[in-house]
Design an enzyme around this catalytic site. Sequence first.
Site, PDB file in Angstrom:
ATOM      1  N   LYS A 196       0.866  -1.180   0.000  1.00  0.00           N
ATOM      2  CA  LYS A 196       0.000   0.000   0.000  1.00  0.00           C
ATOM      3  C   LYS A 196       0.903   1.230   0.000  1.00  0.00           C
ATOM      4  CE  LYS A 196      -1.718   2.915   2.081  1.00  0.00           C
ATOM      5  NZ  LYS A 196      -1.628   4.408   1.824  1.00  0.00           N
ATOM      6  N   GLU A 272       9.240   1.382  11.232  1.00  0.00           N
ATOM      7  CA  GLU A 272      10.203   2.476  11.155  1.00  0.00           C
ATOM      8  C   GLU A 272       9.391   3.748  11.281  1.00  0.00           C
ATOM      9  OE1 GLU A 272      11.870   5.582  10.186  1.00  0.00           O
ATOM     10  OE2 GLU A 272      11.908   4.855   8.115  1.00  0.00           O
ATOM     11  N   CYS A 306      12.734  11.190   7.941  1.00  0.00           N
ATOM     12  CA  CYS A 306      12.698  10.782   9.347  1.00  0.00           C
ATOM     13  C   CYS A 306      14.079  10.868   9.989  1.00  0.00           C
ATOM     14  CB  CYS A 306      12.133   9.380   9.482  1.00  0.00           C
ATOM     15  SG  CYS A 306      12.975   8.161   8.441  1.00  0.00           S
ATOM     16  N   GLU A 405       8.852  16.726  15.856  1.00  0.00           N
ATOM     17  CA  GLU A 405       9.493  16.496  14.565  1.00  0.00           C
ATOM     18  C   GLU A 405       8.998  17.552  13.577  1.00  0.00           C
ATOM     19  OE1 GLU A 405      10.588  12.710  11.710  1.00  0.00           O
ATOM     20  OE2 GLU A 405       8.681  12.684  12.785  1.00  0.00           O
TER      21      GLU A 405
END
Length: 503
Positions: A196, A272, A306, A405
């Site tokens: 996906k 992750e 990330c 973040e």
Amino acid sequence: MTTAVSPAPTTSPAADRALEAAAALAPARGLRIGGEQHAAPSTFVVDDPGTGAVLAEVADGDADAARAAVDAAAAAAAGWRAYSPRSRSDVLRRAHELVLADIDRLALLVMAENGKPEADARAEVAYAAEFLRWYSEEAVRPGGSWGESPAGGTRSIVTHQPVGVAALVTPWNFPAAMITRKVGPALAAGCTVVVKPAAETPLTALALVDLLTEAGVPAGVVNVVPSTDPGTVVGSWLADERVRKVSFTGSTRIGRLLLGQAADRVLLSSMELGGNAPFVVTADADVDAAVRGALVAKFRNGGQACTAANRFLVHEAAAERFTTALGEAVTAMRVGHALGGSPVEIGPMITRAQAERIDAAVAAAEAAGARVRARAEVPDAAGGSYVAPVVLDRVEAGSALVADEIFGPVAPIVTWGDGDDVVALANASEYGLAAYVYAGDLRRALELGEAIEAGMVGVNRGVVSDPSAPFGGVKQSGIGREGARDGLLEYTETKFLSVDWPA
């Protein structure tokens, strides 16, 4: 605010080529299931984040498509598992060669749907191809062991077998590399997959699966279901008893939800997740080298990574030199549309909402006392989602700008002195994916690298990603590893056979 909005964009030769490349994928028949292209009851629109222009309408997978994908993967599983390791290796090696041969088209698709500048897009495609080559080599080294048991009387055999059907969920920020980083080891191990891709960037995934088919991957081994309803599609996969593995790259919030669903079936899981990478600069660091590393660690892909440096922890003795030099480099950055015809270093954010969120975070930091030391110019962006790269100092260590973040081109600088515990500052986060350390004393750099709670540490360099190295984090940044030998083992089960061996 630095988000720019203008009238409808004009076309460029590169933009026209991107539209042609997207149309050639038959995106309205974008369900790649059982080696065939299928339509869906509805489609969704994929935009160019650099202009807001429509790139394509893509088949919108639903629960029926999700089940059909697992049907195909399950039907193909025994046949693919029976391929010899060398045969699987040969297929992956051909795929690697095809991806590199097609780098112009693939980079164009990445530029169009993700907004990456051309240099970043081409680098990503090359990086994606390297995972296929690496796992073509790992496929023929399945490992295992044989030996006499300590007590005698038996021989012990340890082997690794493919786990079965794997569900792979990939993000938008690296639409090529995140596919191959998961598909490569899964196929090398002998697994079949259902994928996906992110709804923002499905076109690159379709192009890659078509190349895998051309390379010789049998029908049903790799199945792709684009969708704007990930809860339904992925939820269907996690509830299906034929699916034995889930690998997800994305936010910690979604990862926690998926882990909760996976727990109901004790499903093998790799996650992750988010990051908040500290970038530590000591008093004796080579400041020029640190600035060069910071430009890569922070501004690659516009900070939408990330592993991006999220907070700069700079010793007060080096702070002014570092801030000034970084600011000069940032002020000179060219911001704009990757397909606009002129070279740029920073493209758009993936959505306007993302750009507005980043602008609001910078404004809040300024209101709290942070000082903008440098800011690049954002040109008339023709409807795109642009944010000006910015460097801020006088940022408090506990401020929201360094606690959250950012996922954008914002570099907040926190200073520290000889009496401060920089390790405590670096570890003051629930995340632990990546970190960076610049120090003149290599032993000091390694001591800091070992003490910082992160799965990966760049020592005097601003890059940590490498297909031959284990990629992953600690704490709330995830579980499991991708890349290296570790990535292959994530798609296997260890089996032990105890063989009677009379004296």
